[in-house]
Design an enzyme around this catalytic site. Sequence first.
Site, PDB file in Angstrom:
ATOM      1  NE  ARG A  51       0.150   1.041   3.459  1.00  8.12           N
ATOM      2  CZ  ARG A  51       1.084   1.913   3.587  1.00  8.12           C
ATOM      3  NH1 ARG A  51       2.358   1.544   3.519  1.00  8.12           N
ATOM      4  NH2 ARG A  51       0.835   3.186   3.797  1.00  8.12           N
ATOM      5  CB  ALA A  53       0.992   7.138  -3.571  1.00  3.54           C
ATOM      6  NE  ARG A  92      -6.192   0.962  -1.738  1.00  6.98           N
ATOM      7  CZ  ARG A  92      -5.504   1.447  -0.695  1.00  6.98           C
ATOM      8  NH1 ARG A  92      -4.242   1.106  -0.535  1.00  6.98           N
ATOM      9  NH2 ARG A  92      -6.070   2.280   0.158  1.00  6.98           N
ATOM     10  CG  ASP A 246      -2.805   8.361  -0.985  1.00  9.25           C
ATOM     11  OD1 ASP A 246      -2.306   7.240  -0.969  1.00  9.25           O
ATOM     12  OD2 ASP A 246      -3.005   9.025   0.055  1.00  9.25           O
ATOM     13  CE  LYS A 257      -5.055   5.802   4.384  1.00  6.18           C
ATOM     14  NZ  LYS A 257      -5.978   5.016   3.528  1.00  6.18           N
TER      15      LYS A 257
HETATM   16  O1  MRU Z   1      -4.495   3.197   2.190  1.00 10.98           O
HETATM   17  P1  MRU Z   1      -3.016   3.281   2.086  1.00 10.98           P
HETATM   18  O2  MRU Z   1      -2.259   2.695   3.218  1.00 10.98           O
HETATM   19  O3  MRU Z   1      -2.491   2.844   0.742  1.00 10.98           O
HETATM   20  O4  MRU Z   1      -2.846   4.832   2.200  1.00 10.98           O
HETATM   21  C1  MRU Z   1      -1.971   5.538   1.518  1.00 10.98           C
HETATM   22  C2  MRU Z   1      -1.040   6.133   2.434  1.00 10.98           C
HETATM   23  O5  MRU Z   1      -0.121   5.468   2.871  1.00 10.98           O
HETATM   24  C3  MRU Z   1      -1.216   7.493   2.863  1.00 10.98           C
HETATM   25  O6  MRU Z   1      -2.332   8.141   2.456  1.00 10.98           O
HETATM   26  C4  MRU Z   1       0.072   8.239   2.687  1.00 10.98           C
HETATM   27  O7  MRU Z   1       0.088   9.239   3.598  1.00 10.98           O
HETATM   28  C5  MRU Z   1       0.272   8.791   1.310  1.00 10.98           C
HETATM   29  S1  MRU Z   1       0.767   7.593   0.176  1.00 10.98           S
HETATM   30  C6  MRU Z   1       2.464   7.766   0.266  1.00 10.98           C
END
Ligand code: MRU
Length: 366
Positions: A51, A53, A92, A246, A257
């Site tokens: 998980r 980005a 996703r 993301d 997030k």
């Molecule tokens: O749902 P996830 O764990 O894939 O969420 C993404 C993230 O890890 C966060 O939103 C993060 O802060 C940005 S992605 C590097």
Amino acid sequence: MNINGKHYRTIWMEDDRVTIIDQRLLPHEFVTEDLVTCEAAAVAIADMHVRGAGLIGATAGYGMFLAAKEAADTGDFDAHILACANRLKATRPTAVNLAWAVDRQFARMAEATAPEAKITIALRTAGEIADEDAAYCRRIGEHGKLLVEEISRRKSGATVNILTHCNAGWLAFVDYGSATSPVYAAHDSGIPVHVWVDETRPRSQGAKLTAWELGRHGVPHTLIADNTGGHLMQHGLVDMVIVGTDRTTRTGDVANKIGTYLKALAAHDNGIPFYVALPSSSFDWNMRDGLAEIPVEQRGQEEVKYADGWIDGRRGEVLVAPESSPAANYGFDVTPARLVTGLITERGICRATEEDIIGLFPENHA
Ligand code: MRU
């Protein structure tokens, strides 16, 4: 990133196999998993074995390589590639790196006609996506370190307190991380830093992943419940916020997030700088209005109603809420550009405005 003295990336090739770390088991178990089909890569993204980005993008890049290998045996190479691309893209919706990596693979593979040549190109492109991600994140660290250094100077060398949300660490990318890269760079150069780690319910990426990786690197940190940040800021215990993203629009609106927006509001109210660290693969050059345009993933309600962790030596879940209560699970929120002090990218730091962003990335001028 080093684990028990061994350097790891989050995705790598081993004897012709694509290998990942199964992040669902961290911090309690470090287990790797081989991805041998494009479908396995899609499942790893959808079910969050991987998980974050950057890592989602890199996994999609390798997923397209696996798709190309499979396609050679299907009789219709292009149809299989297209089906796999659609499958990967549908896993996703919020992190733009996913579609970016798939489209990059498409464009590169189109340069060849023979299946064997396409497979070779797909493998090379997957490696390039991963290497580039790691290199860009390292540079984000070099640029972001200057901000930490400046605060440290202002505090006459006293510890710089940095708050972060979710996991935008090396586990969310191929190496280094985005939000954590400046932290590692500052720590490694001897600047005293301390990180407030939001636990980040419901998936607890802060508690499980950020706390783990900071601990492994020896960075002082404290885990806090998600709603603690505002209180800390009011009492002068936070010098800066650094989060990841993301998807960020060309105008500087930031999807990250769920809960990030509230931290940005609290930072704004308390005059605390709020930075977003991102490689250019997380910009969506086609979007201008983050609130209206960025797709926000909604996940299953069980993630909110149950808490999961380590029970009797294995992963388990406990029901926290009344079984009959419905729950909503929005994965991300959008922080408007006006609340963002600056963007830390591989090319340097800029304000969250279209003018400044395009100034750094002029090739994306509309
Ligand atoms: O749902 P996830 O764990 O894939 O969420 C993404 C993230 O890890 C966060 O939103 C993060 O802060 C940005 S992605 C590097």
